[in-house]
Design a protein around this motif. Structure first.
Motif, PDB file in Angstrom:
ATOM      1  N   GLY A  22       0.339   4.090   3.984  1.00  0.00           N
ATOM      2  CA  GLY A  22       0.173   2.689   3.602  1.00  0.00           C
ATOM      3  C   GLY A  22       0.792   1.748   4.618  1.00  0.00           C
ATOM      4  O   GLY A  22       0.260   0.673   4.906  1.00  0.00           O
TER       5      GLY A  22
ATOM      6  N   SER B  84       0.851  -1.187   0.000  1.00  0.00           N
ATOM      7  CA  SER B  84       0.000   0.000   0.000  1.00  0.00           C
ATOM      8  C   SER B  84       0.889   1.239   0.000  1.00  0.00           C
ATOM      9  O   SER B  84       1.743   1.396   0.877  1.00  0.00           O
ATOM     10  CB  SER B  84      -0.904  -0.005   1.240  1.00  0.00           C
TER      11      SER B  84
ATOM     12  N   SER C 120      -1.388   1.778   7.703  1.00  0.00           N
ATOM     13  CA  SER C 120      -2.620   1.015   7.488  1.00  0.00           C
ATOM     14  C   SER C 120      -2.411  -0.482   7.670  1.00  0.00           C
ATOM     15  O   SER C 120      -3.389  -1.230   7.788  1.00  0.00           O
ATOM     16  CB  SER C 120      -3.151   1.285   6.070  1.00  0.00           C
TER      17      SER C 120
ATOM     18  N   HIS D 266      -5.282   3.110  -4.177  1.00  0.00           N
ATOM     19  CA  HIS D 266      -6.464   3.479  -3.387  1.00  0.00           C
ATOM     20  C   HIS D 266      -7.110   4.714  -4.031  1.00  0.00           C
ATOM     21  O   HIS D 266      -6.602   5.834  -3.898  1.00  0.00           O
ATOM     22  CB  HIS D 266      -6.064   3.744  -1.943  1.00  0.00           C
TER      23      HIS D 266
ATOM     24  N   ARG E 279      -8.343   1.892   4.081  1.00  0.00           N
ATOM     25  CA  ARG E 279      -7.352   1.076   3.370  1.00  0.00           C
ATOM     26  C   ARG E 279      -7.388  -0.370   3.853  1.00  0.00           C
ATOM     27  O   ARG E 279      -7.182  -1.296   3.059  1.00  0.00           O
ATOM     28  CB  ARG E 279      -5.951   1.673   3.545  1.00  0.00           C
TER      29      ARG E 279
END
Length: 648
Positions: free
Chosen positions: A511, A413, A514, A442, A478
């Protein structure tokens, strides 16, 4: 260039006069570099139609049998020695240098790529013999033309060749030029030339609007840069440490064997090998269409070569032993509206899937679409066209056939506002080591994302207040995206590629932050890494393996540490590590840092992004090897790099 001889008189006498019975201690006769290809080399002379000036031809030959060509005549040798101020060397010494090309040997092949080589102004054709022989030994037809009084004019050479008995050897669609200056104007004057190399210019300024054909500069670190900004196509500026102008010619090579002091610290034989390797790779890439990793990033094989400037950014080559493939996957979650644009009753995502491939052959993936590139570059200050990142040199073959089944899967991510492509270097590397990698875009959380039907989604979330509630929503959203990606892949045509019992997750910045809520929400994620991401959702407990990897915040390793990591650390009750990288900055862990370094952007790092990428790849691979494959990795128990400190 005026050069003083520093040879001892005994060496001069032995080389200049020769000996009927050489002793064991006699100095060997000077010689050129041996061709590195597997084909015999022939040579012949062609007179130009327009001027009658001679052109030396080198080509793949049927046989290596026959008399070898002289390096140069004694008259040419005397002119070189006089021009360079070399005394004490008889012209016969240069004239007697051994070459590897057979005089008037029958040629082998037809419709070969053609490379026209030009020495410096008023320099002999012979000084590029080693390069010409090497190219010919690899299947290139080479014409070396002198420049007695003016610019490098390629048109008469091409006209004469295409009207001569040699015409069948020339592929008119694959013509390149290389020379010690004047390459740019020669290319601009004749559109038949598809690619050009400037060997230690400076090149003359280019006529507007500039060339859009491939161009390589290879020379000294302090050589001029005239004309560089006028080049609009693929280009590289590579410099070779420890070289002087003559290092790129046979005069430098032979002179060094004679003991002449040219001032270089890199041996001429080494400079010649570098010149041959990079010129050959350039023409292989741009005249033959063969991928050449040597041109994409610095090589451990040639540490003297520095990638000084480029208009075409590149990703470093993966470190694993498997070819890499990649494909774009469109996913649509109809169970929920888009969190940033509630009027859209579904959530759509783009995922880049990387994997070990059956072959390294085929076109490489596009890094970003032109629209994505323009959105990311807007306001960046980088000196490149808006679509410049669309031409980023990648290493993954587009839509390649996968190799293997049941592979461990890593979900990646990216950071906030950054498109998924900015973790491509890490994704490619993981795939080269046998992982399947799902790199998630995303939607509405990056500068812009293109979709297969042609529509483009901008950063809808960027216009909202970025308070604590915003960041918590982002991290939780996310986590939901990642679970949806796992569900979708498990029920797609890619399902056989993935072992759903061996799933990990890593991310950069938001990311990475998350990763913790994603692991809490989804037990399928067995191990996770946060790469330089401040966390916003407090952790209430996690017993699965986890690792923090970030940049050192202060002058002292681990002090101060990220306060949110300090908060979450006690809640990690399984295997855990915290490592800091000295000299890195936030962007250093991603492709953003790599591009910044390639374009000379100062973003505050003292450790290069290439070095930080090496460290990141090492630890990410080791972490997942140990926790998804059960392969112990000692690098996780003690720092393997001087820049790395283990904080906990």
């Amino acid at each position: 260039m005026r050069i003083k001889s520093i040879m001892a008189s005994t060496v001069l006498t032995a080389l200049a006069l020769g000996s009927a019975t050489p002793s064991a201690s006699a100095s060997p006769a000077p010689h050129l570099a041996r061709p590195t290809g597997d084909r015999p080399v022939g040579t012949a002379t062609l007179s130009l139609d327009a001027t009658g000036g001679p052109v030396s031809l080198f080509y793949p030959a049927v046989s290596a049998a026959g008399p070898k060509a002289p390096f140069m005549t004694e008259a040419e040798a005397k002119a070189v020695l006089d021009a360079d101020g070399i005394t004490g060397v008889a012209p016969s010494v240069l004239a007697g240098v051994r070459t590897d090309a057979v005089v008037d040997a029958p040629p082998s092949g037809h419709r070969l790529p053609l490379a026209v080589l030009f020495p410096g102004l008023r320099r002999p054709r012979a000084e590029l013999t080693s390069l010409a022989e090497d190219l010919a030994s690899h299947g290139v037809f080479v014409a070396v033309a002198a420049r007695p009084d003016g610019p490098a004019d390629v048109s008469p050479v091409l006209d004469s060749l295409t009207r001569s008995k040699w015409a069948d050897l020339v592929d008119p669609d694959r013509i390149g030029v290389a020379g010690l200056d004047g390459t740019g104007p020669a290319m601009a004057a004749d559109p038949r030339v598809r690619a050009g190399v400037d060997l230690d210019g400076p090149d003359a300024p280019l006529p507007a609007p500039g060339l859009d054909r491939p161009f390589l500069f290879l020379g000294r670190p302090d050589a001029g840069t005239a004309g560089w900004d006028g080049l609009r196509g693929w280009k590289r500026r590579l410099t070779v440490t420890g070289t002087v102008h003559r290092s790129f010619t046979d005069i430098g090579l032979v002179g060094e064997q004679l003991g002449l002091g040219f001032g270089a610290t890199t041996p001429a034989v080494r400079a010649q090998a570098i010149t041959a390797a990079y010129v050959r790779a350039f023409f292989d890439r741009h005249l033959r269409g063969r991928p050449q990793p040597l041109l994409d990033q610095p090589s451990a094989q040639y540490p003297e070569v520095v990638f000084a400037r480029t208009s075409t950014p590149y990703l470093p080559a993966p470190t694993g032993d498997r070819p890499v493939g990649a494909t774009a996957v469109y996913l649509k979650d109809t169970s929920r509206p888009d969190p940033w644009v509630p009027s859209v009753p579904y959530r759509e995502l783009m995922v880049s899937l990387f994997y070990p491939a059956a072959s390294a052959k085929g076109p490489k993936t596009q890094y970003l679409t032109p629209a994505e590139s323009a959105a990311l570059l807007q306001g960046s200050g980088l000196d490149m066209p808006p679509d410049g990142l669309a031409a980023m040199v990648t290493n993954a073959v587009a839509d390649a056939r996968p190799a293997g089944r049941g592979l461990p899967l890593i979900v990646l991510s990216p950071g906030y506002t950054k498109p998924r492509a900015t973790l491509s270097a890490l994704a490619e590397d993981l795939a080269s080591h046998g992982y399947a990698v799902a790199l998630v875009g995303h939607t509405h959380e990056n500068t812009g994302q293109s979709f297969p039907d042609g529509h483009f989604a901008g950063c809808a979330s960027c216009d909202l207040p970025h308070d604590d509630a915003f960041w918590e929503k982002l991290e939780q959203g996310r986590a939901t995206d990642v679970s949806f990606v796992l569900d979708s892949l498990a029920h797609s045509k890619w399902a056989p590629l993935i072992d759903t019992s061996r799933i990990g997750m890593a991310g950069h910045s938001i990311g990475g932050a998350s990763t913790l809520p994603a692991m809490v929400a989804d037990g399928r994620i067995k191990a996770g890494m946060n790469i330089d991401g401040t966390t916003h959702v407090p952790l209430t407990g996690l017993s699965r393996p986890f690792m923090f990897l970030g940049h050192q915040l202060g002058d002292t390793a681990c002090v101060p540490g990220d306060p949110t990591w300090q908060r979450d650390w006690p809640q990690l009750t399984g295997w855990k590590r915290w490592a800091d990288v000295r000299g890195a900055q936030h962007a250093s862990f991603t492709d953003v840092g790599l591009v910044g370094d390639e374009f000379g952007v100062d973003y505050g790092a003292t450790t290069s992004a290439l070095r930080t990428q090496e460290i990141t790849r090492t630890y990410v691979n080791a972490f997942f090897d140990q926790h998804l494959r059960g392969a112990p990795r000692p690098v996780l128990d003690r720092p393997a790099y001087p820049e790395v400190s283990f904080c906990h």
